[in-house]
Each structure stands twice: as structure tokens, then as C-alpha cells.
Design a protein around this motif. Structure first.
Motif, PDB file in Angstrom:
ATOM      1  N   GLY A  25       0.050  -0.161   3.532  1.00 43.91           N
ATOM      2  CA  GLY A  25      -1.201  -0.321   2.808  1.00 43.91           C
ATOM      3  C   GLY A  25      -1.193  -1.605   2.008  1.00 43.91           C
ATOM      4  N   PHE A  26      -1.960  -1.637   0.927  1.00 43.21           N
ATOM      5  CA  PHE A  26      -2.055  -2.807   0.050  1.00 43.21           C
ATOM      6  C   PHE A  26      -1.980  -2.364  -1.399  1.00 43.21           C
ATOM      7  N   LEU A  27      -1.352  -3.195  -2.233  1.00 43.37           N
ATOM      8  CA  LEU A  27      -1.439  -2.977  -3.667  1.00 43.37           C
ATOM      9  C   LEU A  27      -2.693  -3.663  -4.201  1.00 43.37           C
ATOM     10  N   LEU A  28      -3.012  -3.408  -5.453  1.00 40.23           N
ATOM     11  CA  LEU A  28      -4.265  -3.906  -6.024  1.00 40.23           C
ATOM     12  C   LEU A  28      -4.350  -5.424  -6.070  1.00 40.23           C
ATOM     13  N   ASP A  29      -3.211  -6.100  -5.979  1.00 43.17           N
ATOM     14  CA  ASP A  29      -3.239  -7.569  -6.010  1.00 43.17           C
ATOM     15  C   ASP A  29      -3.542  -8.177  -4.645  1.00 43.17           C
ATOM     16  N   GLY A  30      -3.779  -7.329  -3.644  1.00 42.26           N
ATOM     17  CA  GLY A  30      -4.156  -7.822  -2.323  1.00 42.26           C
ATOM     18  C   GLY A  30      -2.999  -8.118  -1.399  1.00 42.26           C
ATOM     19  N   PHE A  31      -1.769  -7.897  -1.858  1.00 46.98           N
ATOM     20  CA  PHE A  31      -0.617  -8.144  -0.998  1.00 46.98           C
ATOM     21  C   PHE A  31      -0.202  -6.853  -0.283  1.00 46.98           C
ATOM     22  N   PRO A  32       0.187  -6.977   0.994  1.00 47.44           N
ATOM     23  CA  PRO A  32       0.488  -5.785   1.796  1.00 47.44           C
ATOM     24  C   PRO A  32       1.825  -5.147   1.455  1.00 47.44           C
ATOM     25  N   VAL A  33       1.923  -3.866   1.793  1.00 52.37           N
ATOM     26  CA  VAL A  33       3.156  -3.101   1.633  1.00 52.37           C
ATOM     27  C   VAL A  33       3.622  -2.676   3.019  1.00 52.37           C
ATOM     28  N   TYR A  34       4.890  -2.944   3.322  1.00 54.69           N
ATOM     29  CA  TYR A  34       5.452  -2.543   4.612  1.00 54.69           C
ATOM     30  C   TYR A  34       6.541  -1.489   4.418  1.00 54.69           C
ATOM     31  N   GLY A  35       6.909  -0.853   5.513  1.00 59.01           N
ATOM     32  CA  GLY A  35       7.890   0.221   5.498  1.00 59.01           C
ATOM     33  C   GLY A  35       9.289  -0.240   5.173  1.00 59.01           C
TER      34      GLY A  35
END
Length: 251
Positions: A185-195
Motif C-alpha cells: 500500500g502507501f503511507l500518507l506521505d505518498g511513498f509505497p510500502v512493500y512486503g
């Protein structure tokens, strides 16, 4: 007489042409702009049940926060109820049940590193691809997840007092179905989160910076981007501060 008839014919033709042209302009003005015209392709990985669109400099994600997987927190008798079948022998249900929410998540369309880093807040700090919101590594103000972790269901989520279901840890339903290196998904700062994996190797906290991320190319961003990774150790998803300037999450 012939001249009068010809005059009326000419006037009628002018009126027809005028109304016809006016009608075309009116119809053209009534066609709404497509709000998804500039939506980055990466958001096609999000659930189709979400409403996602671009609003100025932000991507807006509207979600009811109901997970797309079963959970004991739906309550006995609910069609999505599933008793706990995870591996934690100390699991216990908290007193809350999953309830529909009205989250509106606004994240920067073009994220950039913040000059001054902001602490993550309690509550939603991001959103997963299935529309479930992401919380930080605390059970309360500076309180570790030591005890609360025993109330996480088999997919590592649970609801808080108002029924808002959320993940603090790896959402195992997503990584189990999409792969351990998939977009979470994404955090609120617009940067993605990976596994928790990258190039078939498990990521540890030592591989990441103070904000729990690093920069390089990913499948979704071949030109490179800063991104967070989930790990099995505290802080799990984020290092306690946003790398970029955060947007907002309202409910």
C-alpha cells in the motif's frame, strides 16, 4: 410574395443552424472531466471496491475499511466470520467488532522527501491495497505492541473501539496471496510500502534507514523511488516518522 417566402426560409435556416450550434456547445460543456485521467498506473493494484481519483496535487482513496478476508472480528453469524486459526497460542479477542468506516485518505501525487520529518500519529498512517488502513508501531502514545499483538487475528489485524480494522504488522493475507515482495500500500506521505522480501531475500531493519525504507527501482517504479518495507521486528512498517510530507486521513 415570392421574396417574402424566400426571406422567411432564410430566417428559418439561420435559426436552425444557430440552435444546432448552441446545442453542440452546451453538450460539450456538460461532459464531465474524467477524475481518473492522471491516476498513476500503480493504483490499478488497489481493490476495485475503492473510490480512487486525483484531486489537484493529491491522490484520494475513499474506503469503508472492511477487509476482503475473513476474521473472528466479524462476529459469529456474520458471513465473513472465521474463528481464529493462527499460530499465536496467546491469542485472545479484543471486545471490538469490525464496522464500516468512511475513511478519506489524501496522499501526495508527487511525493518528495520532507525537509523536516513529522512523527506518525496514532490512527491511520496509510492504506493497504485492499482498503484496510495501516497504523503505526504503537498501541497507544509511545506504548509498544507487546500485549496488543496477542489480539491480532490470523491475518495480523484487529479493530479498535469504533470498529476500524487495521494492520500494525505484515498483512499476511496480502503477502500470502500476492507474494512477500508485493506492493502492500502507501503511507500518507505518498511513498509505497512493500512486503518483507526483496530479490528473494528477507529484509531486516539493518537493510533500512531510520524511517524504515530505502531508495531504488521497483516493479512499479522502474525509475526508482523511496519506499518502505515491512519487517518482522519493531517498528514493523515505519520508523516512527514519515520520510515525506504527509497528507491526511479523515474518518
Amino acid at each position: 410574395m415570392k421574396n417574402i417566402k424566400m426571406l422567411f426560409a432564410i430566417v428559418g435556416l439561420i435559426l436552425v443552424v444557430s440552435f444546432s450550434c448552441g446545442s453542440d456547445d452546451s453538450d460539450k460543456d456538460m461532459v464531465p472531466d474524467d477524475p481518473n485521467t492522471d491516476l498513476p498506473e500503480v493504483f490499478s493494484k488497489f481493490s476495485e471496491d475503492l473510490n480512487i481519483y486525483v484531486d489537484g496535487d493529491f491522490v484520494v482513496i475513499e474506503t469503508d475499511d472492511v477487509p476482503d478476508h475473513n476474521s473472528p472480528y466479524f462476529g459469529v453469524g456474520h458471513q465473513n466470520y472465521e474463528s481464529y486459526n493462527g499460530s499465536n497460542p496467546d491469542f485472545h479477542l479484543n471486545p471490538n467488532t469490525i464496522q464500516e468506516q468512511s475513511f478519506v485518505i489524501r496522499i501526495p501525487l508527487n511525493p518528495a522527501e520532507a525537509a523536516s520529518k513529522e512523527n506518525t500519529q496514532l490512527g491511520a498512517i496509510g492504506v493497504a491495497v485492499n482498503g484496510v488502513v495501516i497504523f503505526n508501531q504503537y498501541a497507544g502514545p509511545d506504548q509498544p505492541l507487546t500485549n496488543e499483538i496477542n489480539s491480532f487475528d490470523q491475518y495480523n489485524g484487529h479493530p479498535q473501539q469504533t470498529g476500524a480494522y487495521h494492520y500494525h504488522l505484515e498483512p499476511s493475507y496480502l503477502t500470502g496471496n500476492n507474494g512477500p515482495s508485493s506492493l502492500i500500500g502507501f503511507l500518507l506521505d505518498g511513498f509505497p510500502v512493500y512486503g518483507p522480501e526483496e530479490n528473494n531475500e528477507v529484509i531486516t531493519n539493518a537493510d533500512l534507514d531510520a524511517y524504515h525504507g530505502h531508495s531504488h527501482a521497483t516493479e512499479d517504479f522502474p525509475s526508482g523511488i523511496y519506499h518502505y518495507h515491512i519487517t518482522s521486528e519493531d517498528p514493523y512498517i515505519n520508523g516512527g516518522q514519515f520520510y515525506g510530507e504527509p497528507g491526511t486521513a479523515t474518518n
